[in-house]
Write a protein that holds these residues in place. Structure first.
Motif, short mmCIF file in Angstrom:
data_model
loop_
_atom_site.label_atom_id
_atom_site.label_comp_id
_atom_site.label_asym_id
_atom_site.label_seq_id
_atom_site.Cartn_x
_atom_site.Cartn_y
_atom_site.Cartn_z
N THR A 1 7.92 -5.71 -15.39
CA THR A 1 8.05 -4.55 -14.50
C THR A 1 6.85 -3.62 -14.60
O THR A 1 6.43 -3.02 -13.61
N HIS A 2 6.29 -3.48 -15.81
CA HIS A 2 5.08 -2.69 -16.04
C HIS A 2 4.61 -3.02 -17.45
O HIS A 2 5.34 -3.63 -18.24
N GLN B 1 3.78 -5.99 -10.87
CA GLN B 1 3.32 -5.05 -9.85
C GLN B 1 1.81 -5.25 -9.65
O GLN B 1 1.10 -5.67 -10.58
N THR C 1 5.20 -6.25 -1.75
CA THR C 1 6.50 -5.91 -1.16
C THR C 1 7.54 -6.94 -1.56
O THR C 1 8.49 -6.63 -2.28
N ARG D 1 9.82 -5.98 -4.73
CA ARG D 1 9.46 -4.89 -5.64
C ARG D 1 10.00 -3.56 -5.11
O ARG D 1 9.95 -3.30 -3.91
N THR D 2 10.51 -2.73 -6.01
CA THR D 2 11.01 -1.40 -5.65
C THR D 2 10.27 -0.34 -6.46
O THR D 2 9.59 -0.64 -7.44
N GLY D 3 10.42 0.91 -6.05
CA GLY D 3 9.76 2.01 -6.73
C GLY D 3 10.64 2.65 -7.79
O GLY D 3 11.80 2.29 -7.99
N PRO E 1 1.90 3.66 -12.92
CA PRO E 1 2.95 3.20 -12.01
C PRO E 1 3.99 2.35 -12.75
O PRO E 1 3.68 1.69 -13.74
N SER F 1 7.62 -0.20 -11.68
CA SER F 1 8.32 -0.85 -10.58
C SER F 1 9.67 -1.37 -11.05
O SER F 1 9.88 -1.61 -12.24
N THR G 1 12.87 3.97 -15.05
CA THR G 1 12.98 5.04 -14.06
C THR G 1 14.18 5.91 -14.38
O THR G 1 15.15 5.45 -15.00
N GLU H 1 14.00 6.70 -5.11
CA GLU H 1 13.64 5.29 -5.02
C GLU H 1 14.78 4.39 -5.46
O GLU H 1 15.01 3.31 -4.87
#
Length: 251
Positions: free
Chosen positions: A69-70, A93, A113, A124-126, A140, A142, A159, A164
């Protein structure tokens, strides 16, 4: 579909005869420095993996793909970088693709996307990894939605509860949502991962997804425990899946 919480945010997905490893942090207990500017100086991870070296080797040899994810070190540590098979597909991402390629991974697949792989749609979502300047500094990040013909899984990533996350749940109405709880926090600023209140908001969302809460008890600045989260969810008259390390969830 089966989901195993290995440790922290590291998950193993068994789905449609594929095995996908999510956010691998595979180092031994105490192998990472403490998170600075936190309320303690405990080294990380604070627990061992729930498997021995032989079982870990068997796991790595059985994988079909990796999802990152990151690249914060509690989701992609130096041990994972060293021991994961270089030829596996690595979904990530876009901002992380160059670094992963430079680390020697030969099949890096950045998701801008959405994309398809085998029998899956991956979108992918924010998210917001905190508020204010800290949230900007941690970006960032995701989340990712994985779908087959029958089931939708939303891995929200690092998150807090934010617009989002709401948008992802409104759009995809997932059967399952994995949230990174723990209420991680520095000495200054608000929590940067979901608090008990955030998890409860996720459970209460009209999508009525089954919520799986992870990301607790392993990193030194995550102060919300599994027990405290379970108590808060129960007090609200709700339910969530709060697995222990090594536990399998049958979907």
């Amino acid at each position: 579909m089966r989901i195993q919480l290995i440790r922290h945010a590291t998950l193993l997905l068994e789905w449609n005869n594929k095995r996908i490893l999510v956010d691998p942090m595979l180092g031994a207990k105490d192998s990472l420095d403490t998170v600075p500017n936190a309320a303690n100086t405990i080294r990380n991870p604070m627990t061992e993996l729930p498997m021995d070296a032989s079982a870990l080797s068997d796991l790595l040899s059985s994988l079909d793909a990796i999802l990152v994810t990151h690249r914060h070190r509690d989701h992609w540590d130096v041990t994972a970088q060293a021991i994961l098979p270089r030829q596996l597909p690595v979904f990530c991402q876009p901002e992380d693709a160059t670094a992963l390629i430079e680390q020697g991974f030969t099949h890096v697949l950045p998701v801008d996307t959405s994309t398809t792989w085998e029998n899956f749609r991956i979108t992918r979502t924010g998210g917001q990894h905190g508020t204010g300047d800290i949230g900007k500094m941690m970006a960032p990040v995701s989340g990712f939605v994985l779908q087959d013909a029958h089931t939708t899984l939303y891995i929200a990533g690092d998150t807090i509860w934010c617009e989002e996350v709401v948008a992802a749940m409104d759009t995809f109405r997932p059967d399952y949502v994995v949230v990174n709880a723990g209420a991680a926090q520095f000495l200054q600023g608000d929590p940067i991962t979901m608090t008990a209140t955030d998890v409860i908001k996720t459970i209460q969302h009209p999508a009525q997804s089954k919520v799986i809460a992870v990301h607790m008890g392993v990193i030194n600045h995550c102060f919300l425990s599994r027990e405290a989260l379970a108590a808060a969810v129960s007090a609200a008259g709700l339910s969530a899946i709060i697995p222990e390390q090594g536990e399998w969830i049958e979907a």
